[in-house]
Design an enzyme around this catalytic site. Structure first.
Site, PDB file in Angstrom:
ATOM      1  N   CYS A 108      -3.339 -10.429   2.412  1.00 37.88           N
ATOM      2  CA  CYS A 108      -2.361  -9.314   2.842  1.00 37.88           C
ATOM      3  C   CYS A 108      -2.811  -8.471   4.037  1.00 37.88           C
ATOM      4  O   CYS A 108      -2.981  -7.399   4.021  1.00 37.88           O
ATOM      5  CB  CYS A 108      -2.555  -8.443   1.575  1.00 37.88           C
ATOM      6  SG  CYS A 108      -4.053  -7.662   1.124  1.00 37.88           S
ATOM      7  N   ASP A 148     -13.927 -13.591  -9.855  1.00 35.79           N
ATOM      8  CA  ASP A 148     -14.120 -12.676  -8.747  1.00 35.79           C
ATOM      9  C   ASP A 148     -15.610 -12.236  -8.783  1.00 35.79           C
ATOM     10  O   ASP A 148     -16.417 -12.536  -9.925  1.00 35.79           O
ATOM     11  CB  ASP A 148     -13.217 -11.369  -9.361  1.00 35.79           C
ATOM     12  CG  ASP A 148     -13.104 -10.690  -8.005  1.00 35.79           C
ATOM     13  OD1 ASP A 148     -11.897 -11.063  -7.212  1.00 35.79           O
ATOM     14  OD2 ASP A 148     -13.820  -9.672  -7.870  1.00 35.79           O
ATOM     15  N   GLY A 177      -6.132  -9.233 -11.542  1.00 34.55           N
ATOM     16  CA  GLY A 177      -5.369 -10.392 -12.268  1.00 34.55           C
ATOM     17  C   GLY A 177      -3.994 -10.132 -11.984  1.00 34.55           C
ATOM     18  O   GLY A 177      -3.192 -10.596 -12.880  1.00 34.55           O
ATOM     19  N   GLY A 178      -3.435  -9.338 -11.071  1.00 32.41           N
ATOM     20  CA  GLY A 178      -1.844  -9.429 -11.081  1.00 32.41           C
ATOM     21  C   GLY A 178      -1.469 -10.732 -10.900  1.00 32.41           C
ATOM     22  O   GLY A 178      -0.631 -11.027 -11.645  1.00 32.41           O
ATOM     23  N   LYS A 179      -1.966 -11.535  -9.866  1.00 32.21           N
ATOM     24  CA  LYS A 179      -1.322 -12.954  -9.555  1.00 32.21           C
ATOM     25  C   LYS A 179      -1.868 -13.865 -10.536  1.00 32.21           C
ATOM     26  O   LYS A 179      -0.875 -14.906 -11.125  1.00 32.21           O
ATOM     27  CB  LYS A 179      -1.723 -13.152  -8.325  1.00 32.21           C
ATOM     28  CG  LYS A 179      -1.319 -12.608  -6.881  1.00 32.21           C
ATOM     29  CD  LYS A 179      -1.955 -13.033  -5.845  1.00 32.21           C
ATOM     30  CE  LYS A 179      -1.353 -12.277  -4.673  1.00 32.21           C
ATOM     31  NZ  LYS A 179      -2.268 -11.014  -4.695  1.00 32.21           N
ATOM     32  N   CYS A 196     -10.134 -15.466  -6.291  1.00 31.73           N
ATOM     33  CA  CYS A 196     -10.366 -14.048  -5.956  1.00 31.73           C
ATOM     34  C   CYS A 196      -9.349 -13.292  -6.798  1.00 31.73           C
ATOM     35  O   CYS A 196      -8.372 -12.747  -6.261  1.00 31.73           O
ATOM     36  CB  CYS A 196     -10.168 -13.725  -4.436  1.00 31.73           C
ATOM     37  SG  CYS A 196     -10.990 -15.103  -3.330  1.00 31.73           S
ATOM     38  N   ALA A 197      -9.401 -13.244  -8.039  1.00 29.64           N
ATOM     39  CA  ALA A 197      -8.583 -12.552  -9.004  1.00 29.64           C
ATOM     40  C   ALA A 197      -8.407 -11.361  -9.003  1.00 29.64           C
ATOM     41  O   ALA A 197      -7.260 -10.830  -9.404  1.00 29.64           O
ATOM     42  CB  ALA A 197      -8.823 -13.177 -10.456  1.00 29.64           C
ATOM     43  N   ASP A 210      -6.485 -15.806  -3.003  1.00 25.67           N
ATOM     44  CA  ASP A 210      -5.828 -14.575  -2.100  1.00 25.67           C
ATOM     45  C   ASP A 210      -7.187 -13.892  -1.795  1.00 25.67           C
ATOM     46  O   ASP A 210      -7.673 -12.848  -2.262  1.00 25.67           O
ATOM     47  CB  ASP A 210      -5.106 -13.779  -3.218  1.00 25.67           C
ATOM     48  CG  ASP A 210      -4.665 -12.610  -2.804  1.00 25.67           C
ATOM     49  OD1 ASP A 210      -4.619 -12.170  -1.517  1.00 25.67           O
ATOM     50  OD2 ASP A 210      -4.254 -11.736  -3.466  1.00 25.67           O
TER      51      ASP A 210
END
Length: 393
Positions: A334, A233, A213-215, A209-210, A281
Site C-alpha cells: 500500500c 504474521d 486478516g482482511g484479505k 503477511c495476514a 501484502d
C-alpha cells in the site's frame, strides 16, 4: 466547549500528535480517543469539531510542524475565520503575534515528495483527501444486491464486485449485517488485491503477511471456504484478532501461523513448494493510506524506508520458497514509492531469473512497471502497487 476552546483542544492534540510522530508513539485517532475519554463534558459536536480541526491541520502540513500552534496557525492561513478565536480568553488560544512560526502547506517532506515523482500534482494532492468508507460483502453469507437492499444508504463501489460504500461516520459495528458477518470493512483497493490472486475453491493458499486478516477473509470467500488457507504474521496480537473475525464470517479453512522474524522458514517448512498461490501484502511505508493516516508522512524517515525495502525483499524470497512449480506469487504494497513497489518487484525478478511476471486483469488501476498501480485520484481507492509472478515448472 466554546469555539475558542475547541481550537485550543485541537492545538493540544496536535502537540501530542507531533510528539508521537517523532517518537513512534500512538496515532492521531488513538490520541483523540484518549483525550475525550477523560473529558466527558465535551459533546458529540465538540468532539467532531475538534477532530476535524486536528485532521485539517495535519493534512495541510507536509513537513512535521514545530508545534501544534504552528500547525493550527497554518490552517488559519487557509481559514481566516479561525483567527478571531485566538483571543486569549479563558480556554481559548493566545492572541496571534505577528512573528509567530506558521507551518507551511505541502503534501509531504521534500525528500519523500521526491520519491513520489512518478505522480503528477493532482495525484499527490489526492493522497490527502478524506477516505471513503468501503465494505466487502461476504459472499459466504450474502450477496451485494441483498445487502444494498438492506442498507438503503449504501451504494455499490465502482470496481470491486463485492464492494459497497457507506456515508462517512456510519456506525458499522451496530449494523446487523456486520454483527452477523455479512459485511467486513475493507477498502475497495484492498478487495481488488484479493481479486488479483485469482484463487479458486480447493486451492492451497498462503497469506504471508495476514495482519488482522482482511484479505485472508476475502480470499476465503473467493475460495468458497474450500481448500487450505494459511494465514501468517509476526504480530501475535494482530493474528489473534483474525480467528474471531473468521468465526463471524463463517470461514473454517484458515490456519493461523505465528512467524518469528528472520526465521520464518522454520515455521513454514511443511509448506515449502506446496502453495498454489502466495500473497505477500508486505509491510511498507503506507504512502497509499495517507487519506486515513495523514500524520504517517511525518513518521517516515529515509532509514525506515531503507529498512522496509530490505524487509520486503526478504519476505518475497521466503514467499518464493512456498510456491509450487507453476504456482503464483502475488506481491502488493500500500505504497506508491517505486523503491517498494515496481522497483522492489523488478529486483525480485532479477534475483529469481526463472520466474516470470504475468499480467493481472483488474477493473481498475493503470499499468506500472510489471504490475498495476491503484491511486486515490485515478481509482478512488487507497494507493497500491500489485504484481504477479509465476514460478518455474
Amino acid at each position: 466547549m466554546t469555539p475558542g476552546a475547541r481550537v485550543q483542544a485541537a492545538i493540544d492534540l496536535l502537540d501530542e500528535t507531533i510528539a508521537a510522530a517523532g517518537t513512534g508513539g500512538a496515532a492521531a485517532d488513538t490520541l483523540i480517543a484518549r483525550y475525550f475519554k477523560t473529558r466527558r463534558y465535551a459533546g458529540s459536536k465538540d468532539r467532531r469539531a475538534v477532530r476535524d480541526l486536528v485532521y485539517a491541520a495535519i493534512r495541510r502540513a507536509g513537513e512535521r510542524p514545530v508545534s501544534g500552534r504552528a500547525a493550527m496557525l497554518g490552517l488559519v492561513t487557509d481559514r481566516p475565520d479561525l483567527a478571531p478565536l485566538f483571543d486569549g480568553s479563558e480556554h481559548a488560544p493566545a492572541v496571534i503575534a505577528p512573528d509567530e512560526l506558521v507551518a507551511r502547506a505541502g503534501v509531504a517532506p521534500a525528500w519523500l515528495l521526491a520519491k513520489l515523482d512518478t505522480l503528477d500534482a493532482a495525484e499527490r494532492a489526492a493522497l490527502l483527501d478524506r477516505a471513503t468508507l468501503d465494505l466487502r460483502v461476504n459472499r459466504l453469507k450474502a450477496d451485494r444486491v441483498a445487502v444494498l437492499t438492506e442498507l438503503p444508504d449504501a451504494a455499490a463501489t465502482p470496481h470491486a464486485p463485492d464492494g459497497i460504500r457507506l456515508p462517512e461516520g456510519t456506525k458499522i459495528e451496530g449494523l446487523a449485517a456486520y454483527i452477523e458477518g455479512r459485511i467486513e470493512v475493507q477498502d475497495e483497493g484492498s478487495q481488488l488485491l484479493a481479486l488479483a490472486c485469482g484463487v479458486e475453491p480447493g486451492m492451497t493458499v498462503v497469506d504471508l503477511c495476514a495482519g488482522a486478516g482482511g484479505k485472508t477473509l476475502a480470499l476465503a470467500a473467493a475460495m468458497a471456504d474450500q481448500g487450505r488457507l494459511i494465514a501468517c504474521d509476526t504480530d501475535r496480537r494482530r493474528l489473534g484478532n483474525l480467528m474471531p473475525r473468521a468465526v463471524r464470517a463463517g470461514v473454517t479453512i484458515v490456519e493461523p501461523v505465528l512467524l518469528d522474524p528472520q526465521r520464518e522458514r522454520e515455521a513454514l517448512n511443511d509448506h515449502i513448494k506446496r502453495a498454489d498461490v502466495v500473497l505477500v501484502d508486505a509491510p511498507c511505508s503506507g504512502t497509499g493510506t495517507w487519506r486515513r493516516n495523514p500524520e504517517a508522512r511525518w513518521r517516515l524517515t529515509r532509514a525506515r524506508l531503507d529498512n522496509l525495502v530490505t524487509l520486503q525483499a526478504h519476505v518475497l524470497d521466503v514467499a518464493a520458497s512456498l510456491v509450487r512449480p507453476g504456482g503464483t506469487l502475488v506481491y502488493a504494497v500500500c505504497s506508491l514509492i517505486d523503491d517498494e513497489g515496481a522497483g522492489g518487484f523488478a529486483a525480485f525478478l532479477t534475483r529469481h531469473p526463472k520466474w516470470r511476471a504475468v499480467p493481472i486483469d483488474l477493473p481498475a488501476g493503470v499499468a506500472h512497471g510489471a504490475g498495476i498501480r491503484l491511486t486515490p485520484h485515478h481509482d478512488g481507492t487507497d494507493g497500491f502497487f500489485v504484481a504477479r509472478a509465476k514460478a518455474p515448472c
